[in-house]
Design an enzyme around this catalytic site. Structure first.
Site, PDB file in Angstrom:
ATOM      1  CG  ASP A 226     -31.710  23.644  19.371  1.00  0.00           C
ATOM      2  OD1 ASP A 226     -31.837  24.004  18.202  1.00  0.00           O
ATOM      3  OD2 ASP A 226     -31.760  24.428  20.341  1.00  0.00           O
TER       4      ASP A 226
ATOM      5  CD  GLU B  94     -28.498  24.417  15.603  1.00  0.00           C
ATOM      6  OE1 GLU B  94     -28.916  25.404  14.992  1.00  0.00           O
ATOM      7  OE2 GLU B  94     -28.664  24.283  16.835  1.00  0.00           O
TER       8      GLU B  94
HETATM    9  C1  GLC Z   1     -31.157  26.419  17.184  1.00  0.00           C
HETATM   10  C2  GLC Z   1     -32.468  26.387  16.435  1.00  0.00           C
HETATM   11  C3  GLC Z   1     -33.053  27.760  16.441  1.00  0.00           C
HETATM   12  C4  GLC Z   1     -33.306  28.164  17.876  1.00  0.00           C
HETATM   13  C5  GLC Z   1     -32.033  28.065  18.698  1.00  0.00           C
HETATM   14  C6  GLC Z   1     -32.339  28.122  20.164  1.00  0.00           C
HETATM   15  O1  GLC Z   1     -30.202  27.196  16.543  1.00  0.00           O
HETATM   16  O2  GLC Z   1     -32.265  25.874  15.140  1.00  0.00           O
HETATM   17  O3  GLC Z   1     -34.239  27.824  15.698  1.00  0.00           O
HETATM   18  O4  GLC Z   1     -33.776  29.478  17.928  1.00  0.00           O
HETATM   19  O5  GLC Z   1     -31.376  26.841  18.488  1.00  0.00           O
HETATM   20  O6  GLC Z   1     -32.933  26.930  20.590  1.00  0.00           O
END
Ligand code: GLC
Ligand code: MG
Length: 580
Positions: free
Chosen positions: A227, A305
């Site tokens: 994440d 991500e």
């Molecule tokens: C990422 C996740 C999202 C979350 C954010 C904070 O973007 O995919 O759902 O709110 O991180 O952890």
């Protein structure tokens, strides 16, 4: 219409464009995202759980995917649906127990499915013991140094340390109160106030996380989706930053409009990253994580991500000594236009292959408007804003579904690794009519209802048309209400039904495997015109017609068609796979 050895004249590079080479399973995998709260609920409390997931794994094996990625199921106060973790080495009671996890993992492995956990290292929950200890410890203490505490500005320190704005709206800083009741320092939170950012310059934090990785690797997970892998490190001095006016916000990243609606001309220069995203220092962390995983047998995967731009920058996350793959958000947000798609596919294969990583492809996830709705929107909808009852430009459902089926049929023919978000194989649209009173996303609250947020793509999915909660559970409870007419999307209404979206996905996944498309190459085909995406991958010709006029099909056996084909003509918003 002839097969060309050079690609479309509008494109700068020569074909074929291969995927990376290498034998690791994740280079060619189709990874299915399970959003645990909304997948299957075994105990009927309205929130999906691990036993529910386990019970539905055979359906995923039948679908033909290679791996599941589970959004966070760790102990959490659930202020951001589990992306606010208070104990990384335990399962939240909402979802079950560690034993439930072990059983689910064993069942997945026995069905030939890999399991990827979702690690959330940029921030913890404010209920995490590390943060509670930091609050209870004096300013300047080692406990405080686990997080990003700073003094406020102004004579009384009541002005936040800088002007940064939280991704979910409002300031990125929250002031704490000292044990004696007087106002104290401020802490940084890129997301909600309940999600304080960790200080990744502190070696203590790094060691703790490497231990957490080992905890799950020892249990047998096949890797991690990471994440906010572009966060973690902030520019020294935490300078003020004002985002540019133009562009749309993607998960907090401001991307220039060329990513969302690229022109065939040269894209404009990318906007520099904000001081809290994409900093050089982050790569050292991933080299450390790479080494942790490399010490384990089997090919464990790290998936980033990383909302950075352009793709050459995303590719830095997947250099050979860092992570394995990164979500291709540039592809996800490309408009339903042929020149733009051809450009991003070419750029993706080039950028990722150059660093020896597979290109990845994704159309939906738990943070974006489902692609069965997004591809037919008629008004701008910035990422994260969501679509609700009062949004302008709502899509026509039939057009959206038709485009989604064509888009997925195109995506699954591309070399590399693809992601599927639960429910898209059923053709689920975004739920655009959720009542305000049902909303849960912190975005909705922090923007005082200005942005609907992401709840519309998170509604529990339908399994059986005639059961309570459409088979999500046996009680009919559902943490977000399901639309009354979702029985028509239920899995049991689609299994074995020719032409259903579920059957289309199942066929695409089988053919993709049989024809080795994931390890193939894209060779652009000339002569179909500007509104068509046409390429050859191995023995398959893929043609997607995004234009208004039907396109004459070449001779060959149609193996897959996203809509019914008659008279040798490919209608609008339709993709075919032809063996010739
Ligand atoms: C990422 C996740 C999202 C979350 C954010 C904070 O973007 O995919 O759902 O709110 O991180 O952890
Ligand atoms: Mg439950």
């Amino acid at each position: 219409m002839t097969l060309e050895s050079a690609q479309d004249s509008a494109l700068p590079e020569s074909a074929p464009l291969p995927a990376s080479t290498g034998s690791e399973w994740w280079r060619t995998a189709v990874i299915y995202q399970v959003y645990p709260r909304s997948f299957a609920d075994s105990d009927g409390d309205g929130i999906g759980d691990l036993k529910g997931i386990e019970s539905r794994l055979p359906a995923l094996a039948e679908l033909g995917i290679d791996a599941i990625w589970l959004s966070p199921f760790f102990r959490s106060p659930q202020k951001d649906a589990g992306y606010d973790v208070s104990d990384y080495c335990d399962v939240d009671p909402l979802f079950g127990t560690l034993d439930d996890f072990d059983r689910m993992l064993a069942t997945a492995h026995s069905l030939g499915l890999k399991v990827i956990a979702d690690m959330v290292p940029n921030h913890t929950s404010d209920q995490h013991v590390w943060f509670q200890e930091a609050l209870a410890s004096p300013e300047g203490s080692p406990e405080r140094d686990r997080y990003m505490f700073r003094d406020g500005k102004g004579p009384t320190g009541d002005i936040p340390p800088n002007n940064w704005e939280s991704v979910f709206g409002g300031p990125m800083w929250e002031r704490v109160t000292r044990p004696d009741g007087t106002p104290g320092q401020w802490y940084l939170h890129i997301f909600d106030t309940s999600q304080p950012d960790l200080n990744w310059e502190n070696p203590w934090v790094r060691e703790k996380f490497e231990d957490i990785l080992r905890f799950w690797l020892d249990r047998g997970v096949d890797g991690f989706r990471v994440d906010v892998a572009h966060g973690m490190i902030k520019q020294a001095g935490l300078p003020d930053y004002t985002p540019p006016e133009t562009g749309a916000s993607m998960g907090g990243l401001v991307v220039d409009d060329s990513v969302l609606a690229p022109a065939i001309q040269d894209p404009p220069a990318p906007i520099p990253d904000p001081p809290y995203w994409g900093q050089e220092g982050v790569h050292d962390i991933w080299r450390g994580w790479h080494d942790v995983l490399a010490a384990y047998e089997g090919d464990r995967v790290l998936c980033a991500e990383a909302w950075v731009d352009p793709l050459e920058k995303v590719a830095l996350w997947v250099r050979p000594d860092e992570m394995s793959q990164a979500f291709n958000f540039g592809y996800m947000f490309t408009d339903w236009k042929a020149p733009a798609l051809k450009r991003i596919i070419t750029e993706s294969l080039k950028a990722f292959t150059e660093v020896g990583a597979p290109s990845t492809w994704v159309l939906s996830n738990h943070d974006v408007v489902r692609h069965a709705s997004r591809l037919a929107l008629t008004a701008d909808s910035p990422q994260g804003a969501g679509i609700g009852p009062k949004s302008p430009g709502k899509p026509n459902e039939a057009v959206g579904l038709r485009r989604a089926r064509a888009a997925t049929s195109l995506m699954l023919a591309l070399p590399g690794s693809s992601y599927i978000y639960q429910g898209e194989e059923l053709g689920l649209p975004e739920d655009m009519e959720l009542p305000d009173s049902a909303r849960q996303d912190p975005t909705w609250f922090r923007t005082h209802g200005e942005k609907y947020g992401r709840d519309g793509c998170r509604v529990p999915i339908p399994w059986e048309a005639d059961r309570p909660a459409f088979g999500f559970n046996h009680t009919g409870d559902s943490w977000l209400p399901q639309p009354a007419d979702w029985g028509r999307f239920a899995r049991d209404a689609q299994v074995g039904v020719p032409g259903s979206t579920l059957e289309l996905y199942t066929l695409a996944l089988r053919l993709r495997r049989e024809h080795l498309l994931a390890s193939g190459a894209v060779q652009w085909l000339k002569g179909y015109g500007r509104s068509v995406v046409a390429f050859r991958n191995g023995d398959i010709t893929v043609i997607a017609n995004l234009g208004k006029v039907a396109v004459e099909l070449p001779v060959g056996q149609v193996l897959l068609a996203s809509e019914t084909i008659t008279g040798g003509a490919l209608p609008t918003d339709t993709t075919v796979w032809i063996r010739s």
